[in-house]
Each structure stands twice: as structure tokens, then as C-alpha cells.
Design a protein around this motif. Structure first.
Motif, mmCIF file in Angstrom:
data_model
loop_
_atom_site.group_PDB
_atom_site.id
_atom_site.type_symbol
_atom_site.label_atom_id
_atom_site.label_comp_id
_atom_site.label_asym_id
_atom_site.label_seq_id
_atom_site.Cartn_x
_atom_site.Cartn_y
_atom_site.Cartn_z
ATOM 1 N N VAL A 251 0.846 -1.199 0.000
ATOM 2 C CA VAL A 251 0.000 0.000 0.000
ATOM 3 C C VAL A 251 0.881 1.249 0.000
ATOM 4 O O VAL A 251 0.653 2.203 -0.750
ATOM 5 N N PHE A 252 1.907 1.240 0.843
ATOM 6 C CA PHE A 252 2.771 2.410 0.950
ATOM 7 C C PHE A 252 3.605 2.618 -0.307
ATOM 8 O O PHE A 252 3.814 3.763 -0.742
ATOM 9 N N PHE A 253 4.090 1.547 -0.907
ATOM 10 C CA PHE A 253 4.829 1.696 -2.162
ATOM 11 C C PHE A 253 3.941 2.322 -3.236
ATOM 12 O O PHE A 253 4.378 3.192 -4.005
ATOM 13 N N ARG A 254 2.690 1.886 -3.288
ATOM 14 C CA ARG A 254 1.765 2.433 -4.286
ATOM 15 C C ARG A 254 1.401 3.885 -3.966
ATOM 16 O O ARG A 254 1.243 4.703 -4.886
ATOM 17 N N MET A 255 1.264 4.217 -2.676
ATOM 18 C CA MET A 255 1.013 5.616 -2.318
ATOM 19 C C MET A 255 2.227 6.479 -2.638
ATOM 20 O O MET A 255 2.090 7.644 -3.020
ATOM 21 N N GLU A 256 3.420 5.916 -2.492
ATOM 22 C CA GLU A 256 4.624 6.651 -2.878
ATOM 23 C C GLU A 256 4.597 6.959 -4.373
ATOM 24 O O GLU A 256 4.907 8.090 -4.798
ATOM 25 N N GLU A 257 4.221 5.982 -5.181
ATOM 26 C CA GLU A 257 4.119 6.201 -6.630
ATOM 27 C C GLU A 257 3.087 7.273 -6.963
ATOM 28 O O GLU A 257 3.245 8.015 -7.941
ATOM 29 N N ALA A 258 2.045 7.367 -6.133
ATOM 30 C CA ALA A 258 0.991 8.359 -6.361
ATOM 31 C C ALA A 258 1.348 9.736 -5.811
ATOM 32 O O ALA A 258 0.555 10.673 -5.948
ATOM 33 N N GLY A 259 2.508 9.868 -5.177
ATOM 34 C CA GLY A 259 2.928 11.167 -4.638
ATOM 35 C C GLY A 259 2.365 11.477 -3.275
ATOM 36 O O GLY A 259 2.450 12.622 -2.827
ATOM 37 N N ILE A 260 1.811 10.470 -2.589
ATOM 38 C CA ILE A 260 1.228 10.691 -1.265
ATOM 39 C C ILE A 260 2.270 10.497 -0.170
ATOM 40 O O ILE A 260 2.365 11.306 0.760
ATOM 41 N N MET A 261 3.038 9.432 -0.262
ATOM 42 C CA MET A 261 4.020 9.100 0.760
ATOM 43 C C MET A 261 5.437 9.400 0.285
ATOM 44 O O MET A 261 5.738 9.336 -0.924
ATOM 45 N N LEU A 262 6.303 9.720 1.256
ATOM 46 C CA LEU A 262 7.716 9.974 1.007
ATOM 47 C C LEU A 262 8.538 9.092 1.936
ATOM 48 O O LEU A 262 8.055 8.648 2.979
ATOM 49 N N ARG A 263 9.792 8.846 1.561
ATOM 50 C CA ARG A 263 10.720 8.176 2.468
ATOM 51 C C ARG A 263 12.113 8.768 2.247
ATOM 52 O O ARG A 263 12.427 9.269 1.168
ATOM 53 N N PHE A 264 12.940 8.673 3.270
ATOM 54 C CA PHE A 264 14.255 9.291 3.198
ATOM 55 C C PHE A 264 15.159 8.617 2.172
ATOM 56 O O PHE A 264 15.864 9.277 1.435
ATOM 57 N N ASP A 265 15.132 7.304 2.147
ATOM 58 C CA ASP A 265 16.068 6.550 1.310
ATOM 59 C C ASP A 265 15.279 5.566 0.455
ATOM 60 O O ASP A 265 14.660 4.643 0.986
ATOM 61 N N PRO A 266 15.283 5.726 -0.862
ATOM 62 C CA PRO A 266 14.525 4.806 -1.722
ATOM 63 C C PRO A 266 14.986 3.359 -1.615
ATOM 64 O O PRO A 266 14.246 2.449 -2.021
ATOM 65 N N ALA A 267 16.186 3.138 -1.062
ATOM 66 C CA ALA A 267 16.701 1.774 -0.939
ATOM 67 C C ALA A 267 16.303 1.105 0.368
ATOM 68 O O ALA A 267 16.598 -0.069 0.579
ATOM 69 N N VAL A 268 15.650 1.829 1.254
ATOM 70 C CA VAL A 268 15.291 1.296 2.574
ATOM 71 C C VAL A 268 13.771 1.295 2.712
ATOM 72 O O VAL A 268 13.118 2.326 2.524
ATOM 73 N N THR A 269 13.200 0.151 3.049
ATOM 74 C CA THR A 269 11.757 0.064 3.294
ATOM 75 C C THR A 269 11.459 0.492 4.718
ATOM 76 O O THR A 269 11.912 -0.147 5.670
ATOM 77 N N PRO A 270 10.730 1.581 4.922
ATOM 78 C CA PRO A 270 10.438 2.038 6.279
ATOM 79 C C PRO A 270 9.599 1.026 7.052
ATOM 80 O O PRO A 270 8.747 0.332 6.492
ATOM 81 N N THR A 271 9.854 0.970 8.350
ATOM 82 C CA THR A 271 9.047 0.120 9.241
ATOM 83 C C THR A 271 8.174 0.951 10.163
ATOM 84 O O THR A 271 7.378 0.391 10.911
#
Length: 466
Positions: A251-271
Motif C-alpha cells: 500500500v505504501f509503495f503504491r502511495m509513494e508512486e501516487a505522490g502521497i508518501m515519502l521516504r528518506f532513502d529509496p533503498a530502505v523500506t520504512p518500518t
């Protein structure tokens, strides 16, 4: 000896939740009286102890009390957030609550007992004079249930050895000499704010070490705005992402693609999924920090040394360690808002506590039966992990559905900017709003069904209004 206080309600805590409750209660019921009991000297809760460079993480319009807009409802005209709604500083939030409290007191229906401690059984005592008070006929409102822990008032969750230089984040605005290196401890919004502020003030990225035990998911501030087309569009995209996802992380990966969610490092999956808001310009800044330590919780700090469960990490001996690692939001678990012991305001729409407390005050003023109040005004939890987030969205959706079935609650909710899903009268025929609402209705059923599945909650698929 105790002084008898003849009031209808004792509200414990003059932070955001307590103030929003009192405002809505007294606006909807003109015959009630309230005593507010607060350990601090004034209203505003942790904002009175905030670090100097903090700003609201969300738009000002979403925060405060229902009757009084925080700020002027303006769009920022310049700077990196040009076009986004204004965000108040700590000083502006504190001044706002001082004005709201002064209005309460002037009404003659609200008495403020600052620097006072609630001791239970409708009793409280002044921490200045020692005077004791009892409000035997009052109903207690516990507005402290979700009060956050902040670094200034919480010891660091790690040992400090001789020779180590450790300060709470609040002290940064008072340091008299630049350290050779900074070590920022914490993974949340306070630590992020601190890194952003240091970088904005000329500290080089390679002069910062960031101890980040867990990486977080963050909401893109640009899509959490008091504009119904933007907010409903974000809600629609969220449900579409959930409907197509294979699990909570997806869900979060798809929200990231939609511009809703952000993360510091694209190589790290947030927990971590507490999902505070962040702007993309802030993300760009903190991504310039390369020295990020992800080795779990910090156990101790020595001169030039950070100790973790799996060993030591060496840092410059003249490092200033900045404590940003207080727990912040509390997770005490949901409880009915109305119980025989107390009214306990909690969020009722995901992520917007001021709205929840205000709605609770309105429901208290307009209904007599506690069971009925609990039926129409249900608490929603905060989230910590992606799985928690799915649970929060499912329970919060049920709470929104229960509220939306009540004609007066829908009407009242549409009068206050605290409600992020509000559609002002002049926007009801706006094509952009209508299109966003249609997309939301199209995706809500399947999206909620998938979120309930990820949360392990069995419930029928239902359609609901935004």
C-alpha cells in the motif's frame, strides 16, 4: 480545607484536545460551566515547551479550536512552500491559545486553574499556593490521554557517560559555540526538523551523523491541504492504492508512486508509519546527510563513541549529541470516549486530533445518553507500523461512517476547517471537487476491504460518503 467549585465539567489539560473540547461544548450549550485544570501556566500544552524552530507540521487551518481559525487561511506567497497553506510557528500557536483562553474566561463560564495538579475524584490542587479544590458535581474530561512525550521533559533513552556532551533539542537555539560535529538521535519529526534547521543554517551535511533506529514513512505535505479537491483526491488515491495492494507495505509503495508518501532513502523500506507530514524541499535537504546509522536503539553515549547492541560506532570527540528521541505520540489503546469515570477525547477522523476533540464537545452538548454518544462518536487509533496504519484506516473509516450518518454532525463538521474532508458551500459544484469525490466513492469499497484484510478485521464491504 477544600474550596468547593460549582461547575458542570472539570477538563484536565489545556492542550489542543482540552481546548478544542471546551470550545465546541460551550458553543453548542450556552448553559454549561467549566473548570480547566492545567499543570502549565497557560493553554497550549506541549507548545509552551516546544523547541524554538518548530512549526506546525500540517496546515494551520487543521489545528486549534472549531470556532477560531488559526492563522488567516492564507497560501504561502514565497519560499519553498509557495502555494501551500500557511503553517504556524510555536510562538504563533502559543499566542493563539492564549487568545482563545482569554475569550473563554471573559465569557464567565470557564475558569482556568493554571499551575494546578488534578489528583483524582474531581479534586485538584494549586502547585503555587497549595490551595485545594473539589468539584463534586462535575463530569471529568481527561484531555491528557494522548499527551505526547517531548525531549525537553523526557530524559534521553540512552546512558550518558563522562565526557559526552548531550543536550535536548531545545538547547540548540542557545548554544554559544559551534561544535565540531553533530549527532542527531531520533527517527521522528523532531529529528527531521533538527536536521533541516541545521542544514538551513549553514551546517555542512558531513558535519551531521543521524542515528535513525527505524526509517519512517512520511506524508507529502502538498497533498494534505485544506482544499477539498486536493484532500479528497489524496483520499481517492489512497483507497485506489489499497485496493490494488498485496500487503500493507505494498500500500505504501503504491502511495509513494501516487505522490502521497515519502521516504528518506529509496533503498530502505520504512518500518515506521506514524506518517507526519514533510515537504519535498525538506526531503531533498535531509537526503544530503550521508552518515546515517541504522543499528537499532542507541544504548549509551561516550566521548567520541556511540554504543549499540552490536558494538560501538566512533564519532568525533567534540560531537554534540542532540536528544530528539522522546516517544512523542502515546499508544495507550482505544477506550470508549464516554465512560462513567470520564470523557476521554480521542481522534475520530484519522490523524486529526483537534477535530476529534471538537466533535466530542459538540456531541456531549447535543446528546443525553452516553451509549448514543459512543455510537455516533467513535475513537480512532494512531499508527506505528504499516500494519497498524491499515488498522487505523479501517477503524477510522468506521468512525467516519458512524458520524456521517448523523445529519447534525455532518452539518456541524462542514462548518469547521478542523475537518479535513470539509467541502465549503462555495466549492460544492466545483468540477475538481466533484471529480475527486467521485473517484473516492469509486475506490472506497475495495480499498477498505483490502485494508480490513491487512488489519485482520472482518467486516462487510460498505460504501461511505467522504
Amino acid at each position: 480545607m477544600e474550596a468547593i467549585v460549582d461547575v458542570d465539567y472539570v477538563v484536565v489539560g489545556a492542550g489542543a484536545m482540552g481546548m478544542a473540547f471546551v470550545d465546541a461544548l460551550t458553543a453548542a450549550a450556552d448553559d454549561v460551566s467549566v473548570a480547566i485544570v492545567e499543570r502549565r501556566h497557560g493553554a497550549g500544552g506541549h507548545w509552551l515547551d516546544a523547541y524554538g524552530f518548530v512549526r506546525l507540521h500540517q496546515a494551520s487551518a487543521f489545528y486549534g479550536v472549531a470556532s477560531t481559525l488559526l492563522g488567516a487561511g492564507r497560501l504561502q506567497a514565497d519560499g519553498p512552500e509557495r502555494g501551500l497553506h500557511e503553517r504556524a510557528s510555536a510562538a504563533e500557536v502559543s499566542e493563539y491559545y492564549a487568545r482563545v483562553l482569554a475569550r473563554f474566561v471573559r465569557s464567565g463560564r470557564v475558569a482556568f486553574h493554571g499551575r494546578s495538579e488534578y489528583v483524582g475524584d474531581r479534586r485538584f490542587v494549586s502547585l503555587l499556593s497549595g490551595a485545594r479544590f473539589h468539584a463534586p458535581g462535575a463530569r471529568v474530561v481527561d484531555a491528557r490521554y494522548l499527551s505526547p512525550d517531548i525531549p525537553l521533559l523526557t530524559p534521553p533513552p540512552f546512558a550518558i557517560e563522562d565526557g559526552a556532551h548531550v543536550v535536548a533539542v531545545n538547547e540548540l537555539v542557545r548554544i554559544a559555540e559551534a561544535p565540531g560535529h553533530y549527532v542527531i538521535v531520533g527517527a521522528g519529526k523532531t529529528a527531521t526538523d533538527t536536521c533541516v534547521w541545521l542544514l538551513q543554517n549553514g551546517v555542512a551535511p558531513d558535519a551531521i551523523t543521524w542515528v535513525r533506529p527505524r526509517d519512517p514513512w512520511l506524508l507529502n505535505r502538498a497533498v494534505v491541504q485544506p482544499d477539498p479537491a486536493i484532500f479528497l483526491g489524496m483520499a481517492a488515491d489512497t483507497m485506489a492504492a489499497a485496493a490494488a495492494a498485496s500487503d500493507a507495505d505494498d500500500v505504501f509503495f503504491r502511495m509513494e508512486e501516487a505522490g502521497i508518501m515519502l521516504r528518506f532513502d529509496p533503498a530502505v523500506t520504512p518500518t515506521m508509519a506514524k506518517t507526519p507530514t514533510l515537504a519535498t524541499w525538506e526531503l531533498d535537504l535531509v537526503r544530503s546527510i550521508d552518515d546515517v546509522i541504522r543499528r537499532g536503539r542507541l544504548h549509551s553515549v561516550g566521548k567520541g563513541r556511540l554504543t549499540f547492541a552490536d558494538g560501538d560506532v566512533h564519532v568525533p570527540a567534540d560531537s554534540l549529541v542532540v536528544h530528539c528521541a522522546a516517544e512523542g505520540l502515546k499508544y495507550p489503546g482505544l477506550k470508549p470516549i464516554w465512560t462513567p469515570g470520564a470523557i476521554t477525547p480521542q481522534p475520530v477522523r484519522v490523524g486529526f486530533p483537534c477535530y476529534g476533540a471538537a466533535l466530542t464537545g459538540y456531541v456531549e452538548a447535543t446528546r443525553d445518553d452516553d451509549a448514543e454518544k459512543n455510537r455516533v462518536c467513535r475513537p480512532s487509533p494512531y499508527s506505528d507500523t504499516p500494519a497498524d496504519w491499515a488498522t487505523m484506516q479501517t477503524i477510522g473509516g468506521d468512525a467516519s461512517l458512524a458520524m456521517s450518518r448523523e445529519t447534525d454532525l455532518r452539518a456541524w463538521s462542514n462548518t469547521t476547517s478542523l475537518n479535513p474532508a470539509r467541502v465549503p458551500a462555495d466549492r460544492t459544484d466545483d468540477p475538481a471537487v466533484l471529480a475527486a469525490a467521485a473517484r473516492f466513492k469509486e475506490n472506497i469499497g475495495a480499498g477498505r476491504a483490502r485494508l480490513a484484510e491487512f488489519a485482520g478485521i472482518v467486516q462487510p464491504v460498505r460504501r461511505m460518503s467522504p
